[in-house]
Scaffold this motif. Structure first.
Motif, mmCIF file in Angstrom:
data_model
loop_
_atom_site.group_PDB
_atom_site.id
_atom_site.type_symbol
_atom_site.label_atom_id
_atom_site.label_comp_id
_atom_site.label_asym_id
_atom_site.label_seq_id
_atom_site.Cartn_x
_atom_site.Cartn_y
_atom_site.Cartn_z
ATOM 1 N N GLU A 46 49.360 -11.025 -64.300
ATOM 2 C CA GLU A 46 48.378 -11.455 -65.294
ATOM 3 C C GLU A 46 47.396 -12.494 -64.771
ATOM 4 O OE1 GLU A 46 49.777 -12.551 -69.148
ATOM 5 O OE2 GLU A 46 51.374 -11.053 -69.152
ATOM 6 N N ILE A 47 47.797 -13.316 -63.819
ATOM 7 C CA ILE A 47 46.898 -14.339 -63.304
ATOM 8 C C ILE A 47 46.714 -14.131 -61.804
ATOM 9 C CG2 ILE A 47 47.555 -16.016 -65.060
ATOM 10 C CD1 ILE A 47 49.262 -17.415 -63.017
ATOM 11 N N THR A 48 45.683 -14.729 -61.261
ATOM 12 C CA THR A 48 45.396 -14.528 -59.840
ATOM 13 C C THR A 48 46.464 -15.221 -58.992
ATOM 14 O OG1 THR A 48 44.036 -16.527 -59.620
ATOM 15 C CG2 THR A 48 42.934 -14.505 -60.350
ATOM 16 N N PRO A 49 46.712 -14.712 -57.795
ATOM 17 C CA PRO A 49 47.725 -15.330 -56.930
ATOM 18 C C PRO A 49 47.459 -16.807 -56.639
ATOM 19 C CG PRO A 49 47.119 -13.171 -56.091
ATOM 20 C CD PRO A 49 46.167 -13.464 -57.207
ATOM 21 N N VAL A 53 50.079 -19.921 -57.545
ATOM 22 C CA VAL A 53 50.600 -20.909 -56.596
ATOM 23 C C VAL A 53 50.166 -22.315 -56.986
ATOM 24 C CG1 VAL A 53 50.631 -21.621 -54.185
ATOM 25 C CG2 VAL A 53 50.623 -19.205 -54.746
ATOM 26 N N ALA A 54 48.914 -22.466 -57.413
ATOM 27 C CA ALA A 54 48.403 -23.788 -57.773
ATOM 28 C C ALA A 54 49.159 -24.368 -58.965
ATOM 29 C CB ALA A 54 46.913 -23.701 -58.081
ATOM 30 N N ILE A 55 49.355 -23.550 -59.997
ATOM 31 C CA ILE A 55 50.030 -24.043 -61.204
ATOM 32 C C ILE A 55 51.470 -24.419 -60.907
ATOM 33 C CG2 ILE A 55 50.851 -23.384 -63.503
ATOM 34 C CD1 ILE A 55 48.290 -21.674 -63.749
ATOM 35 N N ARG A 56 52.155 -23.585 -60.128
ATOM 36 C CA ARG A 56 53.555 -23.903 -59.819
ATOM 37 C C ARG A 56 53.658 -25.178 -58.989
ATOM 38 N NH1 ARG A 56 55.957 -20.866 -55.286
ATOM 39 N NH2 ARG A 56 55.072 -21.786 -53.419
ATOM 40 N N THR A 57 52.702 -25.429 -58.086
ATOM 41 C CA THR A 57 52.739 -26.636 -57.263
ATOM 42 C C THR A 57 52.414 -27.871 -58.090
ATOM 43 O OG1 THR A 57 51.989 -25.257 -55.417
ATOM 44 C CG2 THR A 57 51.975 -27.625 -55.075
ATOM 45 N N VAL A 58 51.477 -27.729 -59.019
ATOM 46 C CA VAL A 58 51.163 -28.845 -59.929
ATOM 47 C C VAL A 58 52.384 -29.198 -60.765
ATOM 48 C CG1 VAL A 58 49.812 -29.510 -61.944
ATOM 49 C CG2 VAL A 58 48.685 -28.413 -60.013
ATOM 50 N N ALA A 207 48.963 -30.615 -51.636
ATOM 51 C CA ALA A 207 48.858 -29.160 -51.746
ATOM 52 C C ALA A 207 48.255 -28.747 -53.088
ATOM 53 C CB ALA A 207 50.238 -28.523 -51.578
ATOM 54 N N SER A 208 48.633 -29.441 -54.166
ATOM 55 C CA SER A 208 48.076 -29.140 -55.483
ATOM 56 C C SER A 208 46.569 -29.318 -55.493
ATOM 57 C CB SER A 208 48.708 -30.032 -56.551
ATOM 58 O OG SER A 208 50.085 -29.800 -56.673
ATOM 59 N N SER A 209 46.092 -30.418 -54.906
ATOM 60 C CA SER A 209 44.656 -30.683 -54.873
ATOM 61 C C SER A 209 43.910 -29.583 -54.133
ATOM 62 C CB SER A 209 44.391 -32.041 -54.206
ATOM 63 O OG SER A 209 45.078 -33.078 -54.873
ATOM 64 N N VAL A 210 44.453 -29.173 -52.980
ATOM 65 C CA VAL A 210 43.806 -28.123 -52.183
ATOM 66 C C VAL A 210 43.849 -26.787 -52.918
ATOM 67 C CG1 VAL A 210 43.905 -26.822 -50.023
ATOM 68 C CG2 VAL A 210 44.307 -29.291 -50.012
ATOM 69 N N LEU A 211 44.991 -26.439 -53.498
ATOM 70 C CA LEU A 211 45.154 -25.143 -54.150
ATOM 71 C C LEU A 211 44.294 -25.029 -55.414
ATOM 72 C CD1 LEU A 211 48.996 -24.718 -53.687
ATOM 73 C CD2 LEU A 211 47.243 -23.171 -52.782
ATOM 74 N N VAL A 212 44.252 -26.088 -56.207
ATOM 75 C CA VAL A 212 43.424 -26.051 -57.423
ATOM 76 C C VAL A 212 41.949 -25.906 -57.045
ATOM 77 C CG1 VAL A 212 42.603 -27.401 -59.383
ATOM 78 C CG2 VAL A 212 45.049 -27.300 -58.884
ATOM 79 N N GLY A 213 41.517 -26.674 -56.043
ATOM 80 C CA GLY A 213 40.134 -26.561 -55.592
ATOM 81 C C GLY A 213 39.820 -25.175 -55.055
ATOM 82 N N LEU A 214 40.758 -24.622 -54.295
ATOM 83 C CA LEU A 214 40.569 -23.288 -53.733
ATOM 84 C C LEU A 214 40.544 -22.224 -54.826
ATOM 85 C CD1 LEU A 214 40.284 -21.864 -50.982
ATOM 86 C CD2 LEU A 214 42.777 -21.613 -50.953
ATOM 87 N N ALA A 215 41.434 -22.353 -55.810
ATOM 88 C CA ALA A 215 41.478 -21.385 -56.911
ATOM 89 C C ALA A 215 40.202 -21.440 -57.742
ATOM 90 C CB ALA A 215 42.704 -21.650 -57.787
#
Length: 305
Positions: A46-49, A53-58, A207-215
């Motif tokens: 349902e959501i993008t990969p 990953v970003a939500i789970r890391t946050v 990692a959360s900061s990088v992943l959220v920005g990337l997403a």
């Protein structure tokens, strides 16, 4: 696993209760990390990969900071440990997790599990090249057996070479395994000041900061509407599979010899493949099973010394 095989940080023989708690934590890690593969597959329906990953890391970050603060283990990362925080966050929590999750949208979870656990096969050669560690005869045989299993998985009978999606997905999964090996090799050569558990919330924060920005950059804002199954999958992945799973594994790693802990973790992909077959309806392809057996046997042979 007997009480004589578990040792405490102080080197004393543990009590039966301590040995039982170690066994229980180890079982929790194996089950939690095995289910991770299943719930990730559910989430990316349902959501993008990247957002998965970003939500789970946050979520893991939000759990780890107050947990370590409450137990008195929250410390500012020492300057000497900043490089390892950066490497683990970027190569394991960002690159490995993102590449693996994107790859799982193209291939079954069971195949992703097997390819993900080829990581140890790349660690020994990399440690030889960059850390000067000697490759023993047993390790060389283990690597050869593991690579044979990988060739089976990527050969004509194990991979549909006429499918661009399958080739792309498998390539991403192998790249993910290589990314994790970079983190493992650097970690092996690092001289720790703080403990891995004390550094983990900071790694998750970075990692959360990088992943959220990337997403946000790649996919835009996430959809505000998610089904209950996806919300449960993300909550499980972030809180149980990541935060509590890594905490439990840290405790186990401090009580057991590294070789025993590594061998015990080989139960994770075996259980993960079984759970994928049960909950996701993925069939047990004979080539996949044979390949998994060869890869895990090679890994076991390489670390059982």
């Amino acid at each position: 696993m007997t009480s004589s095989s578990a040792t405490t940080v102080l080197g004393r023989r543990p009590s039966p209760a301590s040995a039982l708690s170690t066994l229980g934590l180890f079982a929790f890690v194996v089950v939690a990390w095995s289910l991770n593969w299943v719930v990730i597959k559910v989430a990316v329906r349902e959501i993008t990969p990247l957002w998965a990953v970003a939500i789970r890391t946050v979520l893991a970050t939000l759990v780890l900071f107050p947990a370590l603060l409450a137990t008195g283990h929250l410390v500012r990362p020492p300057r000497a440990d900043l490089p390892v925080v950066l490497v683990i966050a970027l190569f394991h929590m960002v690159a490995f997790a993102a590449l693996m999750t994107v790859g799982m949208t193209f291939v079954p979870a069971s195949r992703a599990i097997v390819l993900g656990y080829t990581t140890p096969l790349w660690v020994a050669p990399a440690a030889f090249l960059f850390l000067g560690e000697r490759i023993t005869t047993r390790q060389a045989i283990g690597i050869a057996i593991g690579l044979f299993g990988l060739l089976l998985l990527l050969g004509p009978r194990g991979l549909d070479r006429g499918s661009p999606a399958a080739l792309y997905g498998n390539g991403l999964l192998l790249l993910a395994a290589l990314s994790w090996s970079v983190s493992l090799v650097y970690t092996r050569g690092h001289r720790w000041t703080a403990t891995p558990l004390q550094l983990m919330p900071w790694q998750c924060l970075l990692a959360s900061s990088v992943l959220v920005g990337l997403a946000l950059l790649v996919d835009g804002a996430p959809s505000p509407r998610m089904s209950a199954s996806v919300l449960i999958a993300l909550a499980y992945n972030g809180v149980i599979g990541t935060a509590l799973g890594f905490w439990a594994m840290t405790v186990v790693s401090r009580r057991l010899p590294a070789a025993k802990a590594s061998l015990g973790l080989l139960a994770t992909p075996v259980l993960g493949i079984g759970l994928s077959a049960v909950f996701l309806g993925e069939g047990l392809d004979p080539v996949l099973v044979l390949s998994a057996f060869a890869i895990l046997a090679g890994v076991a042979l390489g670390i059982a010394f």
